[in-house]
Write a protein that holds these residues in place. Structure first.
Motif, PDB file in Angstrom:
ATOM      1  N   SER A   8       5.604  -5.829  -2.725  1.00 45.86           N
ATOM      2  CA  SER A   8       4.299  -6.121  -2.123  1.00 45.86           C
ATOM      3  C   SER A   8       4.194  -5.430  -0.783  1.00 45.86           C
ATOM      4  O   SER A   8       5.190  -5.062  -0.163  1.00 45.86           O
ATOM      5  CB  SER A   8       4.134  -7.628  -1.945  1.00 45.86           C
ATOM      6  N   ALA A   9       2.982  -5.245  -0.312  1.00 43.34           N
ATOM      7  CA  ALA A   9       2.757  -4.601   0.970  1.00 43.34           C
ATOM      8  C   ALA A   9       3.342  -5.442   2.087  1.00 43.34           C
ATOM      9  O   ALA A   9       3.263  -6.670   2.064  1.00 43.34           O
ATOM     10  CB  ALA A   9       1.242  -4.423   1.182  1.00 43.34           C
ATOM     11  N   ALA A  10       3.972  -4.753   3.066  1.00 46.21           N
ATOM     12  CA  ALA A  10       4.601  -5.478   4.168  1.00 46.21           C
ATOM     13  C   ALA A  10       3.536  -6.118   5.041  1.00 46.21           C
ATOM     14  O   ALA A  10       2.459  -5.591   5.250  1.00 46.21           O
ATOM     15  CB  ALA A  10       5.435  -4.495   5.002  1.00 46.21           C
ATOM     16  N   ARG A  11       3.894  -7.276   5.536  1.00 41.67           N
ATOM     17  CA  ARG A  11       2.964  -7.980   6.411  1.00 41.67           C
ATOM     18  C   ARG A  11       3.025  -7.372   7.807  1.00 41.67           C
ATOM     19  O   ARG A  11       4.084  -7.085   8.324  1.00 41.67           O
ATOM     20  CB  ARG A  11       3.330  -9.461   6.483  1.00 41.67           C
ATOM     21  N   ALA A  12       1.888  -7.182   8.397  1.00 47.18           N
ATOM     22  CA  ALA A  12       1.829  -6.651   9.751  1.00 47.18           C
ATOM     23  C   ALA A  12       1.782  -7.799  10.730  1.00 47.18           C
ATOM     24  O   ALA A  12       1.445  -8.922  10.390  1.00 47.18           O
ATOM     25  CB  ALA A  12       0.581  -5.771   9.907  1.00 47.18           C
ATOM     26  N   ALA A  16      -3.950  -9.727   9.009  1.00 47.41           N
ATOM     27  CA  ALA A  16      -4.339  -8.862   7.891  1.00 47.41           C
ATOM     28  C   ALA A  16      -5.809  -9.042   7.592  1.00 47.41           C
ATOM     29  O   ALA A  16      -6.369 -10.115   7.757  1.00 47.41           O
ATOM     30  CB  ALA A  16      -3.506  -9.201   6.658  1.00 47.41           C
ATOM     31  N   ARG A  17      -6.420  -7.941   7.120  1.00 45.67           N
ATOM     32  CA  ARG A  17      -7.835  -8.017   6.780  1.00 45.67           C
ATOM     33  C   ARG A  17      -8.024  -8.835   5.497  1.00 45.67           C
ATOM     34  O   ARG A  17      -8.771  -9.781   5.451  1.00 45.67           O
ATOM     35  CB  ARG A  17      -8.402  -6.616   6.599  1.00 45.67           C
ATOM     36  N   ASP A  18      -7.321  -8.380   4.451  1.00 43.89           N
ATOM     37  CA  ASP A  18      -7.393  -9.102   3.172  1.00 43.89           C
ATOM     38  C   ASP A  18      -6.122  -8.795   2.398  1.00 43.89           C
ATOM     39  O   ASP A  18      -6.110  -7.989   1.466  1.00 43.89           O
ATOM     40  CB  ASP A  18      -8.627  -8.665   2.389  1.00 43.89           C
ATOM     41  N   PRO A  19      -5.018  -9.429   2.748  1.00 40.70           N
ATOM     42  CA  PRO A  19      -3.739  -9.119   2.105  1.00 40.70           C
ATOM     43  C   PRO A  19      -3.712  -9.444   0.623  1.00 40.70           C
ATOM     44  O   PRO A  19      -3.008  -8.791  -0.148  1.00 40.70           O
ATOM     45  CB  PRO A  19      -2.742  -9.981   2.887  1.00 40.70           C
ATOM     46  N   ALA A  22      -5.444  -6.548  -1.093  1.00 44.84           N
ATOM     47  CA  ALA A  22      -4.597  -5.373  -0.936  1.00 44.84           C
ATOM     48  C   ALA A  22      -3.417  -5.417  -1.890  1.00 44.84           C
ATOM     49  O   ALA A  22      -3.039  -4.400  -2.486  1.00 44.84           O
ATOM     50  CB  ALA A  22      -4.115  -5.282   0.511  1.00 44.84           C
ATOM     51  N   GLU A  23      -2.806  -6.597  -2.062  1.00 43.11           N
ATOM     52  CA  GLU A  23      -1.680  -6.745  -2.985  1.00 43.11           C
ATOM     53  C   GLU A  23      -2.101  -6.465  -4.417  1.00 43.11           C
ATOM     54  O   GLU A  23      -1.394  -5.780  -5.176  1.00 43.11           O
ATOM     55  CB  GLU A  23      -1.123  -8.157  -2.855  1.00 43.11           C
ATOM     56  N   ALA A  24      -3.274  -6.966  -4.794  1.00 40.76           N
ATOM     57  CA  ALA A  24      -3.760  -6.754  -6.163  1.00 40.76           C
ATOM     58  C   ALA A  24      -4.034  -5.276  -6.417  1.00 40.76           C
ATOM     59  O   ALA A  24      -3.698  -4.734  -7.482  1.00 40.76           O
ATOM     60  CB  ALA A  24      -5.017  -7.591  -6.386  1.00 40.76           C
ATOM     61  N   ALA A  47      -7.576   2.257  -1.145  1.00 43.38           N
ATOM     62  CA  ALA A  47      -8.302   1.006  -0.934  1.00 43.38           C
ATOM     63  C   ALA A  47      -7.368  -0.092  -0.437  1.00 43.38           C
ATOM     64  O   ALA A  47      -7.722  -0.889   0.443  1.00 43.38           O
ATOM     65  CB  ALA A  47      -8.985   0.581  -2.230  1.00 43.38           C
ATOM     66  N   SER A  48      -6.162  -0.152  -0.982  1.00 39.00           N
ATOM     67  CA  SER A  48      -5.189  -1.153  -0.541  1.00 39.00           C
ATOM     68  C   SER A  48      -4.793  -0.926   0.911  1.00 39.00           C
ATOM     69  O   SER A  48      -4.669  -1.874   1.693  1.00 39.00           O
ATOM     70  CB  SER A  48      -3.950  -1.107  -1.435  1.00 39.00           C
ATOM     71  N   LEU A  49      -4.625   0.335   1.285  1.00 40.35           N
ATOM     72  CA  LEU A  49      -4.250   0.662   2.658  1.00 40.35           C
ATOM     73  C   LEU A  49      -5.350   0.264   3.638  1.00 40.35           C
ATOM     74  O   LEU A  49      -5.072  -0.194   4.744  1.00 40.35           O
ATOM     75  CB  LEU A  49      -3.962   2.160   2.775  1.00 40.35           C
ATOM     76  N   ALA A  50      -6.602   0.427   3.232  1.00 41.03           N
ATOM     77  CA  ALA A  50      -7.711   0.060   4.118  1.00 41.03           C
ATOM     78  C   ALA A  50      -7.766  -1.443   4.348  1.00 41.03           C
ATOM     79  O   ALA A  50      -8.127  -1.904   5.435  1.00 41.03           O
ATOM     80  CB  ALA A  50      -9.028   0.562   3.526  1.00 41.03           C
ATOM     81  N   LEU A  51      -7.396  -2.232   3.323  1.00 38.70           N
ATOM     82  CA  LEU A  51      -7.455  -3.691   3.455  1.00 38.70           C
ATOM     83  C   LEU A  51      -6.251  -4.264   4.175  1.00 38.70           C
ATOM     84  O   LEU A  51      -6.349  -5.294   4.849  1.00 38.70           O
ATOM     85  CB  LEU A  51      -7.584  -4.333   2.069  1.00 38.70           C
TER      86      LEU A  51
END
Length: 322
Positions: A8-12, A16-19, A22-24, A47-51
């Protein structure tokens, strides 16, 4: 590596805007890319990177760009992934992603084309664009990474002509494009020598008009010469021969056939050369009149050349205003 990039994308640290979304999108993109459908999967990584920006998503997007041949873009993506990786949770995962990005960067660097743009004697206010993007002055002269393929460089400055250059770069190629901007006044002065073809004296008459007129006069003069010889042959025939019942009687020893052939030949040459000469002089008159018509303040000038024939001679005359 598959486990790391498939996670899954790493948490910043920032909110997050919409994790969840973004994960989906990340998982959907990985599924498509694993099947070889990059055309559908790569936009989902974007699109995932933008979210929810993350290093793993950035690395996947970099690989999409690399596959498209956008080497400099991919190189930039991998470097951006190193920045995003500072916020990746978990020491082991962060080190693994850093190793992947560093390895890809090292592999791309020798393949990336580099383009250096130089403006010779750059005038004040010069602006240089590369593919529509304005480059800062400090970037000029530096070999900057760029994607392989065609590119357009454009330079402009106040009071100068814009110069554009197209270039196509291959992988690993380093190229320098030198541009020189010419002042607008200099460009106008370059057109001045075109008037050098006008006739001597500065009358504004093109050289071809004078040449055509001279040729026309020469042709008419030659035709008049043949006409004089033709009249001489006719006179000799009339003096030496006369019509008698049953035919023509000529003085003994007179060569009737020679003078008769001379008469016919001279008549043909007179008509042919004279006609060509009149056409040439007509062209010359047109050139003179047209050049004079272009000058609004200059007095009207013109010339007409005409042949003349008289019982005792022949010739040609030129009349007009100069």
């Amino acid at each position: 590596m598959a486990v790391i990039l498939g996670g899954s994308a790493a948490r910043a640290q920032e909110p997050a805007r919409d994790p969840v979304a973004a994960e989906a999108l990340f998982k959907a993109a990985r599924a498509l890319v694993d099947k070889g459908d990059y055309a559908a999967g790569c936009p989902k990584f974007e699109a995932s990177l933008a979210l929810n920006p993350s290093a793993s998503t950035m690395i996947n997007l970099a690989r999409c760009h690399e596959r498209e041949g956008k080497l400099a873009t991919a190189w930039h993506d991998y470097n951006r992934a190193l920045v995003l990786n500072r916020e990746t949770a978990g020491e082991q995962r962060r080190r693994s992603l850093e190793e992947i990005a560093q390895k890809e960067i090292a592999a791309l660097e020798p393949r990336m084309p580099k383009l250096s743009i130089v403006v010779e004697r750059a005038p004040s206010g010069v602006e240089v664009q590369r593919d529509g993007t304005t480059l800062p002055a400090a970037a000029l002269g530096e070999p900057l990474p760029i994607d392989p393929g065609p590119h357009e460089i454009r330079a402009s400055a106040p009071g100068h002509q814009t110069e554009a250059r197209a270039i196509t770069l291959a992988e690993g190629q380093t190229e320098t494009v030198a541009l020189t901007l010419r002042p607008v006044a200099a460009a106008g002065a370059a057109a001045a020598p075109a008037k050098a073809s006008e006739a001597p004296g500065g009358g504004g008459v093109p050289a071809w008009a004078w040449a055509s007129g001279a040729a026309g006069i020469a042709l008419v003069g030659a035709s008049v010469g043949f006409l004089i010889d033709d009249l001489s042959a006719i006179s000799a025939l009339r003096e030496s021969c006369r019509e008698v019942p049953g035919g023509t009687y000529c003085k003994p020893g007179y060569d009737f056939a020679a003078d008769n052939a001379r008469k016919n030949r001279d008549l043909g040459l007179f008509v042919g050369l004279g006609g060509a000469g009149l056409v040439a002089m007509g062209v010359a008159v047109y050139g003179i009149v047209r050049s004079d018509g272009d000058k609004e303040s200059a007095p009207a000038q013109g010339a007409v050349a005409l042949p003349w024939i008289a019982p005792s001679g022949a010739g040609a005359s030129i009349s007009g205003s100069f």
